[in-house]
Design a protein around this motif. Structure first.
Motif, short mmCIF file in Angstrom:
data_model
loop_
_atom_site.label_atom_id
_atom_site.label_comp_id
_atom_site.label_asym_id
_atom_site.label_seq_id
_atom_site.Cartn_x
_atom_site.Cartn_y
_atom_site.Cartn_z
N VAL A 1 1.22 -1.31 -0.15
CA VAL A 1 0.10 0.00 0.05
C VAL A 1 0.37 1.31 -0.73
O VAL A 1 2.05 1.36 1.07
N THR A 2 0.56 2.67 -0.74
CA THR A 2 1.11 3.15 -0.87
C THR A 2 0.73 4.30 -0.68
O THR A 2 -0.94 4.43 -1.13
N VAL A 3 0.83 5.93 0.16
CA VAL A 3 -0.47 7.00 0.15
C VAL A 3 0.53 8.56 -0.13
O VAL A 3 1.47 8.47 0.54
N VAL A 4 -0.31 8.87 -1.29
CA VAL A 4 0.41 10.25 -1.03
C VAL A 4 -0.53 11.42 -0.55
O VAL A 4 -2.12 11.36 -0.31
N ALA A 5 -0.24 12.19 0.25
CA ALA A 5 -0.55 13.24 1.35
C ALA A 5 -0.09 14.23 1.19
O ALA A 5 0.79 14.17 0.85
N GLY A 6 -1.53 15.56 0.94
CA GLY A 6 -0.36 16.61 0.80
C GLY A 6 -1.07 17.39 2.02
O GLY A 6 -0.96 16.88 3.01
#
Length: 191
Positions: free
Chosen positions: A50-55
């Motif tokens: 799982v890969t998550v990109v947060a801003g």
């Protein structure tokens, strides 16, 4: 009368100095906003499924799964997603705090406050989180590859690859809570 004149000149010079300082801070504020708007933090689960990109502000911009993720039980996948989201949001918060501190010369010690709080929440040491922050580099979103329609292993669950990008929402006329915080910060400094 010359003493009064000198006093008025000194007051005027102090006033001009404050105006220059406010101008510098406002110019710095625009640059800081731009850096924060471009901020992206990426976290990957320990098993790389799982890969998550947060801003900025912890907004989740993307979630990606590998084939390995799809083979997990629903509970295991859920745990991996929640953990990875927490890590991405925490990294984004550290980076955002570092940007603010960088523009205000570290006077706010915001990064230290964020690191101390996260260390307590995650049961880790502040030094470990500071090391991660020092190692972190701005992540660039990789270009998307073409996939057959039936292969969703590398596709985002938050965006449609074929959809055109949505326009940015117009700025709210009242300003955000962050804008109010920064305005109050400048006001307090002048007092």
């Amino acid at each position: 009368m010359s003493a009064e004149f000198e006093q008025l000149v000194a007051q005027f010079e102090r006033f001009q100095s404050r105006l220059r300082k406010v101008d510098d801070q406002l110019a710095n504020l625009g640059e800081m906003r731009s850096e924060i708007a471009e901020l992206e933090a990426t976290a990957t689960s320990d098993d790389r499924s799982v890969t998550v990109v947060a801003g900025p502000g912890g907004a989740i911009k993307d979630v990606r799964f590998t084939e390995k993720a799809l083979a997990q039980t629903p509970q295991a996948l859920s745990s991996a997603v929640v953990f990875t989201i927490q890590q991405a949001v925490a990294e984004a918060a550290r980076r955002q705090a570092a940007i603010v501190d960088g523009h205000f010369g570290g006077d706010m010690h915001l990064t230290d406050q964020v690191v101390e709080t996260q260390a307590e929440l995650f049961g880790t040491s502040p030094e470990e989180l500071r090391e991660r922050l020092a190692e972190e580099r701005p992540a660039r979103r990789p270009a998307r590859e073409e996939h057959p329609d039936d292969d969703y292993s590398q596709r985002s669950v938050l965006t449609d690859d074929d959809a055109p990008p949505r326009p940015a929402p117009p700025p709210s006329p009242g300003g955000s809570a962050g804008d109010e915080f920064l305005k109050n910060l400048f006001d307090e400094e002048d007092r």
